[in-house]
Design a protein around this motif. Sequence first.
Motif, PDB file in Angstrom:
ATOM      1  N   ASP A  61      50.144  46.997  41.359  1.00 51.87           N
ATOM      2  CA  ASP A  61      51.610  47.113  41.357  1.00 51.87           C
ATOM      3  C   ASP A  61      52.233  46.397  40.160  1.00 51.87           C
ATOM      4  O   ASP A  61      53.352  46.716  39.757  1.00 51.87           O
ATOM      5  CB  ASP A  61      52.189  46.536  42.663  1.00 51.87           C
ATOM      6  CG  ASP A  61      51.720  45.105  42.930  1.00 51.87           C
ATOM      7  OD1 ASP A  61      50.489  44.882  42.965  1.00 51.87           O
ATOM      8  OD2 ASP A  61      52.573  44.214  43.097  1.00 51.87           O
ATOM      9  N   SER A  87      46.941  44.712  47.421  1.00 53.08           N
ATOM     10  CA  SER A  87      46.554  44.060  48.680  1.00 53.08           C
ATOM     11  C   SER A  87      47.751  43.462  49.391  1.00 53.08           C
ATOM     12  O   SER A  87      47.722  43.245  50.597  1.00 53.08           O
ATOM     13  CB  SER A  87      45.535  42.951  48.411  1.00 53.08           C
ATOM     14  OG  SER A  87      44.411  43.487  47.801  1.00 53.08           O
ATOM     15  N   ASN A 130      42.222  33.437  42.673  1.00 48.07           N
ATOM     16  CA  ASN A 130      43.591  33.954  42.538  1.00 48.07           C
ATOM     17  C   ASN A 130      43.682  35.465  42.299  1.00 48.07           C
ATOM     18  O   ASN A 130      44.770  35.995  42.087  1.00 48.07           O
ATOM     19  CB  ASN A 130      44.313  33.204  41.403  1.00 48.07           C
ATOM     20  CG  ASN A 130      45.793  33.153  41.618  1.00 48.07           C
ATOM     21  OD1 ASN A 130      46.244  33.086  42.771  1.00 48.07           O
ATOM     22  ND2 ASN A 130      46.566  33.231  40.575  1.00 48.07           N
ATOM     23  N   LYS A 133      41.434  37.878  46.713  1.00 47.51           N
ATOM     24  CA  LYS A 133      40.346  38.127  47.673  1.00 47.51           C
ATOM     25  C   LYS A 133      40.791  37.939  49.123  1.00 47.51           C
ATOM     26  O   LYS A 133      40.556  38.792  49.971  1.00 47.51           O
ATOM     27  CB  LYS A 133      39.149  37.196  47.385  1.00 47.51           C
ATOM     28  CG  LYS A 133      38.503  37.438  46.045  1.00 47.51           C
ATOM     29  CD  LYS A 133      37.368  36.470  45.772  1.00 47.51           C
ATOM     30  CE  LYS A 133      37.811  35.025  45.617  1.00 47.51           C
ATOM     31  NZ  LYS A 133      38.765  34.810  44.528  1.00 47.51           N
ATOM     32  N   SER A 134      41.446  36.803  49.416  1.00 47.99           N
ATOM     33  CA  SER A 134      41.863  36.533  50.806  1.00 47.99           C
ATOM     34  C   SER A 134      42.887  37.560  51.263  1.00 47.99           C
ATOM     35  O   SER A 134      42.825  38.065  52.388  1.00 47.99           O
ATOM     36  CB  SER A 134      42.485  35.140  50.921  1.00 47.99           C
ATOM     37  OG  SER A 134      41.631  34.202  50.375  1.00 47.99           O
ATOM     38  N   THR A 135      43.819  37.861  50.372  1.00 47.02           N
ATOM     39  CA  THR A 135      44.864  38.832  50.708  1.00 47.02           C
ATOM     40  C   THR A 135      44.234  40.191  51.001  1.00 47.02           C
ATOM     41  O   THR A 135      44.598  40.867  51.965  1.00 47.02           O
ATOM     42  CB  THR A 135      45.868  38.967  49.533  1.00 47.02           C
ATOM     43  OG1 THR A 135      46.232  37.671  49.100  1.00 47.02           O
ATOM     44  CG2 THR A 135      47.101  39.747  49.939  1.00 47.02           C
TER      45      THR A 135
HETATM   46  P1  G4P Z   1      42.127  34.526  46.124  1.00 49.49           P
HETATM   47  O1  G4P Z   1      41.735  34.536  47.572  1.00 49.49           O
HETATM   48  O2  G4P Z   1      41.340  35.497  45.307  1.00 49.49           O
HETATM   49  O3  G4P Z   1      42.136  33.174  45.479  1.00 49.49           O
HETATM   50  O4  G4P Z   1      43.645  35.056  46.009  1.00 49.49           O
HETATM   51  P2  G4P Z   1      44.785  35.168  47.151  1.00 49.49           P
HETATM   52  O5  G4P Z   1      44.415  36.212  48.152  1.00 49.49           O
HETATM   53  O6  G4P Z   1      45.091  33.799  47.644  1.00 49.49           O
HETATM   54  O7  G4P Z   1      46.000  35.742  46.294  1.00 49.49           O
HETATM   55  C1  G4P Z   1      46.563  35.036  45.198  1.00 49.49           C
HETATM   56  C2  G4P Z   1      48.004  35.433  45.020  1.00 49.49           C
HETATM   57  O8  G4P Z   1      48.058  36.810  44.617  1.00 49.49           O
HETATM   58  C3  G4P Z   1      48.864  35.363  46.275  1.00 49.49           C
HETATM   59  O9  G4P Z   1      50.179  35.012  45.864  1.00 49.49           O
HETATM   60  C4  G4P Z   1      48.876  36.780  46.790  1.00 49.49           C
HETATM   61  O10 G4P Z   1      50.001  37.083  47.600  1.00 49.49           O
HETATM   62  C5  G4P Z   1      48.938  37.530  45.489  1.00 49.49           C
HETATM   63  N1  G4P Z   1      48.399  38.911  45.583  1.00 49.49           N
HETATM   64  C6  G4P Z   1      47.195  39.277  46.072  1.00 49.49           C
HETATM   65  N2  G4P Z   1      47.035  40.607  45.957  1.00 49.49           N
HETATM   66  C7  G4P Z   1      48.159  41.092  45.373  1.00 49.49           C
HETATM   67  C8  G4P Z   1      48.586  42.411  44.960  1.00 49.49           C
HETATM   68  O11 G4P Z   1      47.873  43.411  45.080  1.00 49.49           O
HETATM   69  N3  G4P Z   1      49.819  42.480  44.391  1.00 49.49           N
HETATM   70  C9  G4P Z   1      50.617  41.404  44.201  1.00 49.49           C
HETATM   71  N4  G4P Z   1      51.807  41.588  43.642  1.00 49.49           N
HETATM   72  N5  G4P Z   1      50.244  40.161  44.572  1.00 49.49           N
HETATM   73  C10 G4P Z   1      49.035  40.008  45.142  1.00 49.49           C
HETATM   74  P3  G4P Z   1      50.768  33.558  46.016  1.00 49.49           P
HETATM   75  O12 G4P Z   1      51.932  33.484  45.121  1.00 49.49           O
HETATM   76  O13 G4P Z   1      49.668  32.557  45.834  1.00 49.49           O
HETATM   77  O14 G4P Z   1      51.214  33.476  47.492  1.00 49.49           O
HETATM   78  P4  G4P Z   1      52.284  34.410  48.263  1.00 49.49           P
HETATM   79  O15 G4P Z   1      53.151  35.044  47.236  1.00 49.49           O
HETATM   80  O16 G4P Z   1      51.470  35.400  49.012  1.00 49.49           O
HETATM   81  O17 G4P Z   1      52.960  33.437  49.144  1.00 49.49           O
END
Ligand code: G4P
Length: 308
Positions: A61, A87, A130, A133-135
């Motif tokens: 996105d 994700s 970052n 992966k978790s998401t």
């Molecule tokens: P990790 O386990 O690989 O370390 O990564 P994690 O899932 O913690 O995701 C890292 C950050 O990336 C999170 O934002 C998550 O919401 C965001 N993210 C994951 N997948 C996508 C995606 O496909 N699109 C977008 N736009 N963002 C994504 P954060 O700022 O750390 O937290 P939050 O905004 O969720 O509160």
Amino acid sequence: MHFQWYPGHMTKARRQMQEDIKVIDVVIELVDARMPYSSKNPDIDDLARNKSRIILLNKSDMADQEKTALWKNYYEKKGFFTALVNSKTGSGVKAVNDVIQKACREKLERDRKRGILNRPIRAMIVGIPNVGKSTFINSFAGKACTKTGNKPGVTKGKQWIKLNKNVELLDTPGILWPKFEDQAVGMRIAFIGSINDDILNPRELALKLIEFLLKEYPGALAGRYGMEERENAPDTLIEIAKKRACLLKGGEYDYDKAAGFVLDDFRNGRLGRITLEIPEMISGAETALDGKEQNRTEENPSEAVSEP
Ligand code: G4P
């Protein structure tokens, strides 16, 4: 700015992953669609040799759609199965099930010939910090509950999330450390926030990002901050500081604060859809499934200076 480090705990995490991968049929690697090369650790090509491989271009996105199409094609030509996902919203996530079936078709056929029927495919998620992966696991597994926030190197009994009758997912993602000798790669990893900001100079980093944006995405900064883009990065940062009223006590402009805005806005996609690299930029240095992969840097745990 010089980027070179390999935290000690990653050596342990790598060993754990080596163990886990033995029982895995398909390795699902998440990369950041804004930099599908720099966010991919070449170690995994070695670790996951002889496994079915999938690359998910996550955060699609926030990436430039045209460039994402180039990357998808690029990795497919290398023999990977691929899919675009977001994700966060779940867009494209469901389709990953079909991709797993396709990626494992040969294995399923082999099983069938040997009389093994209905054995679920075992999948594992890997990627640098970052990358999402978790998401992704939360979105993919849906109601099947997932523990998040697993730390590398923490060994627990293997837990599997049963996604459906055909696929089981290892609940702990494999965390890889970004790996590079090319400083431009290190810079891009820093842009997306996969390196601890404490060890970086945010102003210098933001200036590099501004320099890239002025050249490759003219208008992106002007659109966000309502100012005029200048010919060079330092003057443009001054304009952003003025526009955002980033002031220090004495009335001087606070350029670090303005730099923070730029980095934060980029990381959250507020500067528009931006991709930092295209396949042509990395020809000759890429990893592949054709056995010609090259490591981008020597692994050197002694250079450990920080962790994410
Ligand atoms: P990790 O386990 O690989 O370390 O990564 P994690 O899932 O913690 O995701 C890292 C950050 O990336 C999170 O934002 C998550 O919401 C965001 N993210 C994951 N997948 C996508 C995606 O496909 N699109 C977008 N736009 N963002 C994504 P954060 O700022 O750390 O937290 P939050 O905004 O969720 O509160």
